[in-house]
Design an enzyme around this catalytic site. Structure first.
Site, PDB file in Angstrom:
ATOM      1  CG  ASP A   1      -1.850  29.717  89.068  1.00 32.37           C
ATOM      2  OD1 ASP A   1      -1.263  29.549  89.670  1.00 32.37           O
ATOM      3  OD2 ASP A   1      -1.693  31.235  89.141  1.00 32.37           O
TER       4      ASP A   1
ATOM      5  CD  GLU B   1      -1.082  35.421  93.333  1.00 34.15           C
ATOM      6  OE1 GLU B   1       0.476  35.694  93.027  1.00 34.15           O
ATOM      7  OE2 GLU B   1      -0.334  34.233  93.240  1.00 34.15           O
TER       8      GLU B   1
HETATM    9  C1  FRU Z   1      -0.545  32.430  90.852  1.00 32.01           C
HETATM   10  C2  FRU Z   1       0.312  33.185  90.075  1.00 32.01           C
HETATM   11  C3  FRU Z   1      -0.070  34.105  88.739  1.00 32.01           C
HETATM   12  C4  FRU Z   1       0.652  34.023  87.825  1.00 32.01           C
HETATM   13  C5  FRU Z   1       1.150  32.762  88.024  1.00 32.01           C
HETATM   14  C6  FRU Z   1       2.868  33.595  87.409  1.00 32.01           C
HETATM   15  O1  FRU Z   1       0.229  31.175  91.687  1.00 32.01           O
HETATM   16  O2  FRU Z   1       1.166  34.096  90.309  1.00 32.01           O
HETATM   17  O3  FRU Z   1      -0.431  35.099  89.982  1.00 32.01           O
HETATM   18  O4  FRU Z   1       0.412  35.186  86.467  1.00 32.01           O
HETATM   19  O5  FRU Z   1       1.050  32.246  89.256  1.00 32.01           O
HETATM   20  O6  FRU Z   1       2.592  31.687  87.242  1.00 32.01           O
END
Ligand code: FRU
Length: 515
Positions: free
Chosen positions: A53, A235
């Site tokens: 992300d 998310e």
């Molecule tokens: C989304 C996610 C988020 C989390 C991160 C962990 O892709 O699952 O919810 O904070 O990636 O790397």
């Protein structure tokens, strides 16, 4: 830009200089930076290892910061850090040292960053302006022990425009009362209430908090249990107001990524349009709308503090279904191009549009092919060297056509507008390497076209070494997909199946590399 290959080359020259002079043909040619197979040429990707992300998107003092979920030790997901890069134009990037490392509270998961102009946090000394990052701590041991309170929210600050960071000693600033998926805080300054507003996700819904100082947070509302898609965990939320194009009204946009449960499988990003009263979000929109119908635009959020209140969005160009398996060696994953978001009224309804920022246009240089008309019921092909790194712009009243990218091995990527079935599709099933994971190439990806009003379509296609991004009618419909052809696509075939209408490829331009 100075990079490790140049450095290596310089060192090699110094060593050679000390020894007797060698024959030129004996010195190995310097590898060209960012030229590995599938390395994106005009998208952001880390120099090496795993990225997911985008995090902490914030503009300050002429600099756009891009932090990102980063595991510096491997090309698959691992203990998360915040990687860091900066840009003056969102097009060319400079890599920076890792900004946030895991600590005793846990790994550093996704989150956001703000410019604390009034020093509400009190972190500033000597009149400096603090940048404050708000992120999720993920306590691995807690998770392994089967607890449910292992995700909490923490903050860190920088007084030198993101160069160095200090964690707040009072962390965590939001504890966990037993919600397993409790993460990804996005914070903004809310003028109307003169407070910071934080949105995070808690499994199947979003929660809203407010704070005067970024340290003390009060829960003010929640949204979503009975709204939108729930095929997976919510998310990476985002919340912001947007003016409706050409209208004297604005709406609040709540962006929520979901994994799995996207329209074409795996990870995707839905949005809701409604109202935010300083405490909670409300809407009468029960069904999800989607930011992107492709399978490779996930966890996208927008920049804080951008001049002119522009809403600029960047997504992670992958999907949890196969992100760990894509056939790259040195690094894994890239970001979408930065996209400007807008709101458009279509009939009685409203939709989000996303379109590459104007700044990307500087990369579209030489014409690779002349303007090209395809008559009704005609199919024509052109060989176009350089097609694998290009921007294609087309216009059409035809509502029935296919555009096929092909290489010398006969691998294809097929984009189809199908009037009869009211759908646009991307078929990457024969686009090259597809078998590295079963979900990658197992089906055609489809987007509904009902919302595309009017008699003409315009389309922009951005093709990079391992991705295609398609923006129809100013980004009212968007599809983003990764592709891994075994050699570059170098021919374009257009089949116009409409019996009355023309199709025009206005331009095919080379996109310059930003690396
Ligand atoms: C989304 C996610 C988020 C989390 C991160 C962990 O892709 O699952 O919810 O904070 O990636 O790397």
């Amino acid at each position: 830009m100075m990079n490790k290959y140049y450095l290596f080359g310089a060192l090699a020259l110094m060593v050679l200089g000390c020894n007797e002079k060698k024959n030129e043909s004996e010195t190995a040619p310097e590898p060209v930076y960012y030229s590995e197979p599938y390395r994106p040429q005009f998208h952001f990707s880390p120099e090496a290892n795993w990225m997911n992300d985008p995090n902490g998107l914030v503009y300050h003092d002429g600099v756009y910061h891009l932090f990102y979920q980063y595991y510096p030790e491997d090309t698959v997901w691992g203990p998360m850090h915040w990687g860091h890069a900066v840009s003056k134009d969102l097009v060319h990037w400079e890599h920076k040292p890792i900004a946030l490392y895991p600590d005793g509270h846990g790994l550093i998961f996704s989150g956001s960053a703000v410019v604390d102009k009034q020093n509400t946090s009190g972190f500033a000394t000597n009149g400096k302006t603090p940048l404050v990052a708000i992120f999720t701590y993920h306590d691995m041991d807690g998770e392994k022990a089967g607890r449910t309170d292992f995700q909490t929210q923490g903050i860190a600050y920088s007084l030198d425009n993101g160069e160095t960071w200090a964690k707040y000693e009072g962390n965590p600033v939001i504890g966990n009362e037993g919600i397993k998926d409790f993460r990804d805080p996005k914070v903004f300054w809310h003028e109307a209430s003169q407070k910071w507003i934080l949105t995070l996700v808690a499994g199947d819904h979003a929660q809203f908090y407010m704070s005067p100082n970024l340290k003390d947070w009060t829960l003010t509302g929640e949204f979503g249990k009975e709204y939108g898609a729930h095929g997976g965990v919510w998310e990476c939320p985002d919340l912001f107001p947007l003016q409706v194009d050409g209208e004297n009204e604005s709406k609040w946009v709540l962006i929520i990524s979901i994994n799995p449960g996207a329209p074409n499988g795996g990870s995707g990003t839905q949005y809701f349009l409604g109202n935010f009263d300083g405490k909670t979000f409300t809407t009468d929109q029960k069904e999800p709308k989607w930011v992107d119908y492709g399978t490779d635009d996930y966890a996208g959020v927008t920049y804080n503090n951008v001049p002119n209140d522009d809403r600029i969005f960047i997504g992670w160009m992958s999907n949890w279904d196969y992100a760990r398996d894509t056939p790259t060696e040195k690094w894994r994953s890239s970001m979408t191009v930065p996209r400007k978001l807008a709101l458009k009224k279509v009939g009685a309804d409203y939709f989000l549009t996303s379109f590459p920022i104007d700044g990307m246009d500087v990369l579209a240089s030489s014409e690779l092919s002349q303007t090209w008309e395809i008559n009704p019921k005609e199919t024509t092909s052109r060989t176009i060297e350089g097609l694998d790194q290009s921007m294609i712009q087309l216009k059409t009243t035809s509502k029935d056509f296919s555009i096929t990218f092909q290489n010398a091995q006969g691998e294809t990527l097929v984009l189809t507008m199908d009037a009869e079935n009211n759908q646009f599709s991307v078929d990457r099933r024969k686009s090259g390497k597809v078998n590295f994971q079963k979900e990658f190439g197992n089906k055609i990806h489809i987007a509904p076209t009902e919302l595309l009003e009017g008699e003409t379509f315009d389309m922009r296609i951005l093709l990079d070494r391992s991705s295609v991004e398609i923006f129809i009618n100013g980004g009212l419909l968007t599809m983003t997909e990764q592709i891994f052809p075994n050699e570059p696509f170098n021919s374009l075939t257009v089949e116009n199946r409409d019996s009355q209408s023309d199709l025009t490829i206005d331009s095919v331009k080379k996109m310059e590399s930003v690396w």
